[in-house]
Design a protein around this motif. Structure first.
Motif, PDB file in Angstrom:
ATOM      1  N   ASP A 110       0.869  -1.183   0.000  1.00 39.34           N
ATOM      2  CA  ASP A 110       0.000   0.000   0.000  1.00 39.34           C
ATOM      3  C   ASP A 110       0.899   1.225   0.000  1.00 39.34           C
ATOM      4  O   ASP A 110       1.799   1.337   0.832  1.00 39.34           O
ATOM      5  CB  ASP A 110      -0.898   0.008   1.247  1.00 39.34           C
TER       6      ASP A 110
ATOM      7  N   VAL B 183      -0.807   7.993  -0.269  1.00 38.81           N
ATOM      8  CA  VAL B 183      -1.224   8.849  -1.379  1.00 38.81           C
ATOM      9  C   VAL B 183      -0.392  10.126  -1.454  1.00 38.81           C
ATOM     10  O   VAL B 183      -0.102  10.627  -2.546  1.00 38.81           O
ATOM     11  CB  VAL B 183      -2.750   9.131  -1.312  1.00 38.81           C
ATOM     12  N   GLN B 184       0.033  10.652  -0.302  1.00 39.52           N
ATOM     13  CA  GLN B 184       0.808  11.906  -0.347  1.00 39.52           C
ATOM     14  C   GLN B 184       2.145  11.728  -1.060  1.00 39.52           C
ATOM     15  O   GLN B 184       2.754  12.704  -1.499  1.00 39.52           O
ATOM     16  CB  GLN B 184       1.005  12.499   1.061  1.00 39.52           C
TER      17      GLN B 184
ATOM     18  N   VAL C 253       1.431  12.397  -5.154  1.00 30.76           N
ATOM     19  CA  VAL C 253       0.796  13.595  -5.725  1.00 30.76           C
ATOM     20  C   VAL C 253       1.880  14.390  -6.445  1.00 30.76           C
ATOM     21  O   VAL C 253       2.801  14.888  -5.820  1.00 30.76           O
ATOM     22  CB  VAL C 253       0.121  14.466  -4.638  1.00 30.76           C
TER      23      VAL C 253
ATOM     24  N   ARG D 188      -5.767  13.600  -4.502  1.00 31.15           N
ATOM     25  CA  ARG D 188      -5.529  13.263  -3.093  1.00 31.15           C
ATOM     26  C   ARG D 188      -6.720  12.509  -2.508  1.00 31.15           C
ATOM     27  O   ARG D 188      -6.571  11.589  -1.738  1.00 31.15           O
ATOM     28  CB  ARG D 188      -5.305  14.533  -2.264  1.00 31.15           C
ATOM     29  N   SER D 189      -7.929  12.921  -2.899  1.00 36.53           N
ATOM     30  CA  SER D 189      -9.091  12.308  -2.262  1.00 36.53           C
ATOM     31  C   SER D 189      -9.481  10.983  -2.923  1.00 36.53           C
ATOM     32  O   SER D 189     -10.065  10.125  -2.272  1.00 36.53           O
ATOM     33  CB  SER D 189     -10.260  13.297  -2.226  1.00 36.53           C
TER      34      SER D 189
ATOM     35  N   ALA E 277      -7.321   8.813  -5.082  1.00 34.49           N
ATOM     36  CA  ALA E 277      -6.301   7.794  -5.378  1.00 34.49           C
ATOM     37  C   ALA E 277      -6.123   6.829  -4.206  1.00 34.49           C
ATOM     38  O   ALA E 277      -6.088   7.237  -3.039  1.00 34.49           O
ATOM     39  CB  ALA E 277      -4.970   8.463  -5.711  1.00 34.49           C
ATOM     40  N   ARG E 278      -6.049   5.556  -4.532  1.00 30.82           N
ATOM     41  CA  ARG E 278      -5.747   4.506  -3.548  1.00 30.82           C
ATOM     42  C   ARG E 278      -4.600   3.666  -4.132  1.00 30.82           C
ATOM     43  O   ARG E 278      -4.805   2.548  -4.591  1.00 30.82           O
ATOM     44  CB  ARG E 278      -6.960   3.594  -3.307  1.00 30.82           C
ATOM     45  N   PRO E 279      -3.375   4.213  -4.093  1.00 32.33           N
ATOM     46  CA  PRO E 279      -2.273   3.528  -4.779  1.00 32.33           C
ATOM     47  C   PRO E 279      -1.876   2.206  -4.101  1.00 32.33           C
ATOM     48  O   PRO E 279      -1.689   2.164  -2.874  1.00 32.33           O
ATOM     49  CB  PRO E 279      -1.114   4.529  -4.700  1.00 32.33           C
TER      50      PRO E 279
ATOM     51  N   LEU F 108      -3.608   3.236  -9.306  1.00 32.85           N
ATOM     52  CA  LEU F 108      -4.155   4.276  -8.413  1.00 32.85           C
ATOM     53  C   LEU F 108      -5.539   3.887  -7.925  1.00 32.85           C
ATOM     54  O   LEU F 108      -6.159   4.627  -7.169  1.00 32.85           O
ATOM     55  CB  LEU F 108      -4.244   5.614  -9.147  1.00 32.85           C
TER      56      LEU F 108
ATOM     57  N   SER G 209       1.055  10.561 -11.503  1.00 33.79           N
ATOM     58  CA  SER G 209       0.934   9.958 -10.171  1.00 33.79           C
ATOM     59  C   SER G 209       1.203   8.454 -10.194  1.00 33.79           C
ATOM     60  O   SER G 209       1.881   7.918  -9.315  1.00 33.79           O
ATOM     61  CB  SER G 209      -0.474  10.244  -9.628  1.00 33.79           C
TER      62      SER G 209
ATOM     63  N   ALA H  93       3.893   6.206  -8.241  1.00 36.74           N
ATOM     64  CA  ALA H  93       3.576   4.995  -7.474  1.00 36.74           C
ATOM     65  C   ALA H  93       4.503   3.851  -7.900  1.00 36.74           C
ATOM     66  O   ALA H  93       5.000   3.083  -7.067  1.00 36.74           O
ATOM     67  CB  ALA H  93       2.111   4.622  -7.682  1.00 36.74           C
TER      68      ALA H  93
END
Lengths: 210, 260
Positions: free
Chosen positions: B6, B9-10, B13, B47-48, B50-52, B97, B127, B131
């Motif tokens: 996991d 996310v920061q 970006v 930021r809100s 994305a779930r990389p 993402l 992004s 990742a």
């Protein structure tokens, strides 16, 4: 500054609220919708397209201008439909079967719209027959196809072949584009034109429809 | 053995400048007020939404040779066929993402928010590269253990560098995705392979991470297919190996210059 000139200027700067409000004012002054479209919105978008081609402005500016154009167009469209004002021609566009990338295709659609064409956007993952049938039903003069994968490019050839087998290749022209597509590939499959980017695609479509 | 990761996310970006460059805006061009506002909105969306997540698995050169061969459609010759046999460590990987970002982009276009849609698309493309870079650091760490020595197996010399290669690039036919997916199983992190070999969600990257001495990664871009390549990114990637610490560093919001 004349109202139509002002619309064009505000469109160039991407101010959708100003374009909407000025378009409304022009309509209140009884200016014909087709004149506002051609001498205000399309004139402004023409400048935007030229400046984009010449690398004076960039994609975000073009898209803000397109949004401003849409703000004006939304007010004009019902009136244009009533008056049956002809657009520059209809263009069917889509991302070919199996491909889900549509940003490039969307940009081409936005710029074609800005150049005064009526765009029928079939979206992504579009089957060859759907391109051909839509062109036939709508009387479109051009089919524009986009692909981002080598595995989906052969679908472009199917569309070209289908047009030929149905005797439409003289009336409906084809243009192809997308990252793996080349001018040579377009020639090989018998497409009428290749657009290397959105601005170039508009120029090619203009040539095809002239 | 497979590993899932996991990714915060920061960490993925991209910096404003990186997004603008991806949209064709020259480095020296200051964005106007409206463009800057859209840019910030796109980064907020990223930021809100994305779930990389990533997945990787070490693979032997022999197994990778089979995977790389795929359906037998690769261009010949190609750079990777001479790179991977000289590698110290190979790992298949996939990173995404998640569906949220990829689904949001067409929605924005549908709503007529064209600039935001295109800017989010560009930001998401950058992004997912970040990742992949983040995952690459994890893989490189496994291939080159801390302390500078090589693995007990003898692999992973301290000056080794890791680069990634993906199907669809540098002569590796995109149909290679099929063998890669059947071995790695990226479905575990939510990536699906479509019949056209396209990945869903769209903002995903897959391929192989190759770790080995700098020299194995170097090649001239004079293969027949190089003339049709629009990115020419291989030049910067290879150059980065000589000038930077292991791996590539790309700018993020907290690290605009991309320095290590």
């Amino acid at each position: 500054m004349e109202l139509l000139e002002q619309i064009a200027k505000e469109l160039e700067s991407g101010d959708d609220k100003a374009v909407g409000s000025l378009t409304r004012s022009a309509l209140e002054q009884k200016t014909e919708a087709s004149i506002i479209l051609n001498e205000g919105l399309i004139a402004g978008m023409q400048v935007v397209g030229d400046r984009f081609r010449d690398h004076e402005i960039f994609l975000p500016d073009v898209l803000l201008a397109a949004r401003a154009m849409n703000a004006g167009l939304a007010l004009l469209e019902p009136l244009l439909a009533e008056s049956d004002t002809p657009a520059r021609g209809k263009v069917v566009i889509g991302t070919v079967k199996g491909d889900l990338h549509d940003i490039g295709k969307n940009l081409v659609g936005i710029m074609l719209n800005g150049a005064g064409f009526e765009v029928i956007d079939l979206g992504k993952d579009v089957a060859p027959r759907e391109f051909v049938e839509t062109a036939r039903e709508t009387g479109a003069r051009v089919i524009g196809m986009s692909a981002l994968l080598t595995t989906t490019m052969p679908s472009m050839k199917e569309v070209v072949s289908l047009l030929k087998s149905e005797g439409l290749n003289g009336t409906v022209r084809t243009i192809v584009g997308g990252a793996p597509v080349t001018e040579e590939y377009a020639r090989d499959i018998g497409a009428d034109a290749y657009g290397f980017d959105a601005a170039n695609a508009v120029e090619r479509v203009r040539e095809l429809t002239n | 053995m497979k590993h899932t990761v996991d990714i915060p996310v920061q960490d993925v970006v991209p910096h404003e400048r990186t997004v603008l460059r991806a949209m064709g805006v020259p480095r020296d061009r200051e964005p106007g007020e409206q463009v800057a506002r859209v840019l910030e909105e796109a980064r907020d969306e990223l930021r809100s939404l994305a779930r990389p997540r990533g997945i990787y698995a070490e693979v032997s050169p022999r197994d990778f040779a089979r995977i790389y061969r795929g359906d037998g459609d690769n261009e010949r010759p190609n750079p990777l066929e001479s790179i991977f046999p000289r590698a110290d460590h190979l790992a298949l990987f996939a990173v995404t993402l998640g569906a949220g970002v990829s689904d949001r982009i067409p929605d924005l276009f549908g709503e007529g928010r064209l600039a935001l849609g295109a800017t989010l698309d560009a930001a998401a493309s950058e992004s997912v590269e970040l990742a992949a870079e983040r995952l690459q650091r994890v893989v490189a760490g496994k291939a080159r253990p801390k302390g500078g020595g090589a693995h007990a197996s003898g692999r992973g010399a301290p000056d080794a560098r890791t680069l990634r290669y993906s199907p669809g690039y540098c002569g590796w036919n995109v149909t290679g995705q099929r063998a890669l997916f059947s071995t790695l199983g990226p479905e575990e992190v939510g990536i699906r392979l479509l019949p056209s070999c396209l990945m869903e969600p769209l903002k995903s990257i897959s391929g192989v991470m190759v770790t080995g001495p700098v020299e194995i990664h170097e090649f001239e871009n004079d293969f027949p297919f190089c003339s049709e390549c629009r990115t020419k990114e291989c030049r910067a990637r290879i150059q980065s190996l000589r000038h930077e610490a292991p791996g590539i560093r790309m700018p993020t919001e907290g690290n605009p210059n991309g320095a290590a």
